[in-house]
Design a protein around this motif. Structure first.
Motif, PDB file in Angstrom:
ATOM      1  N   GLU A  76       0.833  -1.202   0.000  1.00 33.32           N
ATOM      2  CA  GLU A  76       0.000   0.000   0.000  1.00 33.32           C
ATOM      3  C   GLU A  76       0.870   1.254   0.000  1.00 33.32           C
ATOM      4  N   GLU A  77       1.971   1.196   0.739  1.00 32.27           N
ATOM      5  CA  GLU A  77       2.937   2.289   0.761  1.00 32.27           C
ATOM      6  C   GLU A  77       4.312   1.682   0.508  1.00 32.27           C
ATOM      7  N   ARG A  78       5.092   2.298  -0.363  1.00 35.41           N
ATOM      8  CA  ARG A  78       6.432   1.784  -0.652  1.00 35.41           C
ATOM      9  C   ARG A  78       7.431   2.116   0.455  1.00 35.41           C
ATOM     10  N   ARG A  79       7.320   3.331   1.008  1.00 32.20           N
ATOM     11  CA  ARG A  79       8.255   3.789   2.048  1.00 32.20           C
ATOM     12  C   ARG A  79       7.472   4.422   3.193  1.00 32.20           C
ATOM     13  N   MET A  80       8.064   4.331   4.364  1.00 29.92           N
ATOM     14  CA  MET A  80       7.447   4.936   5.532  1.00 29.92           C
ATOM     15  C   MET A  80       8.576   5.420   6.442  1.00 29.92           C
TER      16      MET A  80
END
Length: 86
Positions: A76-80
């Motif tokens: 859902e998100e590549r980076r956090m």
């Protein structure tokens, strides 16, 4: 005691020591892994930290699968970016 008797007694003693060490190896290895974090053993905190640190960590998510598999995954998100302890 004859020479053969001394040799047999020494070999029996070595065998007893080896059996004892094999039984002691499992708890010793478990302790070693807990202390060093070796083999994926993680530490468990007794309580949550009082405050978050000023440092941040960037986490990258990868949803790759083995080549030839009929699955398709996408994060859902590549980076956090997270604050340590938050």
């Amino acid at each position: 005691m004859t020479r053969q008797g001394k040799t047999a007694a020494m070999l029996a003693g070595v065998a007893v020591v080896m059996v004892g060490l094999s039984f002691a190896a499992v708890p010793f290895y478990r302790w070693f892994c807990q202390v060093t974090g070796y083999a994926g053993t993680t530490s468990v905190a007794k309580s949550a930290p009082a405050k978050a640190l000023d440092q941040t960590v960037e986490i990258r998510f990868d949803a790759s699968v083995e080549r030839g598999m009929p699955w398709k995954f996408t994060p859902e998100e590549r980076r956090m970016t997270l604050q340590i302890g938050a």
